[in-house]
Write a protein that holds these residues in place. Structure first.
Motif, PDB file in Angstrom:
ATOM      1  N   GLU A  22       0.826  -1.210   0.000  1.00 36.81           N
ATOM      2  CA  GLU A  22       0.000   0.000   0.000  1.00 36.81           C
ATOM      3  C   GLU A  22       0.861   1.262   0.000  1.00 36.81           C
ATOM      4  N   GLN A  25       2.364   1.658  -3.422  1.00 44.06           N
ATOM      5  CA  GLN A  25       1.347   2.132  -4.368  1.00 44.06           C
ATOM      6  C   GLN A  25       1.089   3.627  -4.179  1.00 44.06           C
ATOM      7  N   PHE A  26       1.067   4.093  -2.940  1.00 41.56           N
ATOM      8  CA  PHE A  26       0.877   5.519  -2.670  1.00 41.56           C
ATOM      9  C   PHE A  26       2.017   6.326  -3.297  1.00 41.56           C
ATOM     10  N   LYS A  28       4.007   5.460  -5.782  1.00 39.56           N
ATOM     11  CA  LYS A  28       3.912   5.359  -7.243  1.00 39.56           C
ATOM     12  C   LYS A  28       2.806   6.265  -7.772  1.00 39.56           C
ATOM     13  N   ASP A  29       1.636   6.204  -7.139  1.00 37.89           N
ATOM     14  CA  ASP A  29       0.523   7.032  -7.595  1.00 37.89           C
ATOM     15  C   ASP A  29       0.847   8.514  -7.444  1.00 37.89           C
ATOM     16  N   ARG A  31       3.807   9.899  -7.521  1.00 37.36           N
ATOM     17  CA  ARG A  31       4.771  10.219  -8.583  1.00 37.36           C
ATOM     18  C   ARG A  31       4.057  10.345  -9.934  1.00 37.36           C
ATOM     19  N   ASP A  32       3.219   9.368 -10.264  1.00 31.18           N
ATOM     20  CA  ASP A  32       2.547   9.368 -11.566  1.00 31.18           C
ATOM     21  C   ASP A  32       1.583  10.550 -11.717  1.00 31.18           C
ATOM     22  N   ILE A  33       0.796  10.797 -10.699  1.00 29.58           N
ATOM     23  CA  ILE A  33      -0.233  11.838 -10.779  1.00 29.58           C
ATOM     24  C   ILE A  33       0.389  13.231 -10.699  1.00 29.58           C
ATOM     25  N   LYS A  77      -5.797  17.773 -10.582  1.00 29.45           N
ATOM     26  CA  LYS A  77      -5.139  16.508 -10.225  1.00 29.45           C
ATOM     27  C   LYS A  77      -4.525  16.584  -8.829  1.00 29.45           C
ATOM     28  N   PHE A  81      -5.798  14.455  -5.602  1.00 28.50           N
ATOM     29  CA  PHE A  81      -4.856  13.605  -4.876  1.00 28.50           C
ATOM     30  C   PHE A  81      -4.873  13.930  -3.390  1.00 28.50           C
ATOM     31  N   ARG A  85      -6.513  10.872  -1.497  1.00 28.35           N
ATOM     32  CA  ARG A  85      -5.422   9.987  -1.096  1.00 28.35           C
ATOM     33  C   ARG A  85      -4.693  10.542   0.126  1.00 28.35           C
TER      34      ARG A  85
END
Length: 103
Positions: A22, A25-26, A28-29, A31-33, A77, A81, A85
């Protein structure tokens, strides 16, 4: 870094266990977003390794100037986020914004 540029950093702890899927994933998300927002430059995600600091992770990014940072801060975005998140998964944080010192 120009005198007008802004270096935005945030160090934080997650509600997820350190090193968990988890947490990964946080990061990565994030970074990506966040790096997909047009005014963001040099986005990096970090794992804390110093025993002098009790935060676990960090994000760092650069902006050409305050207007570029403001654009990012208000971008849909980024707002999404934070609302969906960050507020749910981050347990505590410290935000730091720097500009080059005038000599």
């Amino acid at each position: 870094m120009s005198k007008q540029a802004v270096k935005h950093m945030v160090i934080f702890c997650l509600k997820h266990e350190i090193g968990s899927a988890e947490a990964a994933q946080f990061l990565k998300d994030g970074r990506d977003i966040l790096s997909s927002i047009p005014t963001v430059a040099n986005f990096q995600a970090f794992n804390q390794v110093s025993p002098k600091n009790d935060y676990d992770y960090g994000f760092s990014m650069d902006f050409a100037d305050q207007a570029a940072y403001d654009f990012y801060n208000e971008h849909p975005k980024h707002v999404d986020f934070v609302e969906n998140r960050w507020l749910k998964e981050v347990s505590r944080f410290l935000e730091i914004d720097f500009q080059a010192a005038h000599e």
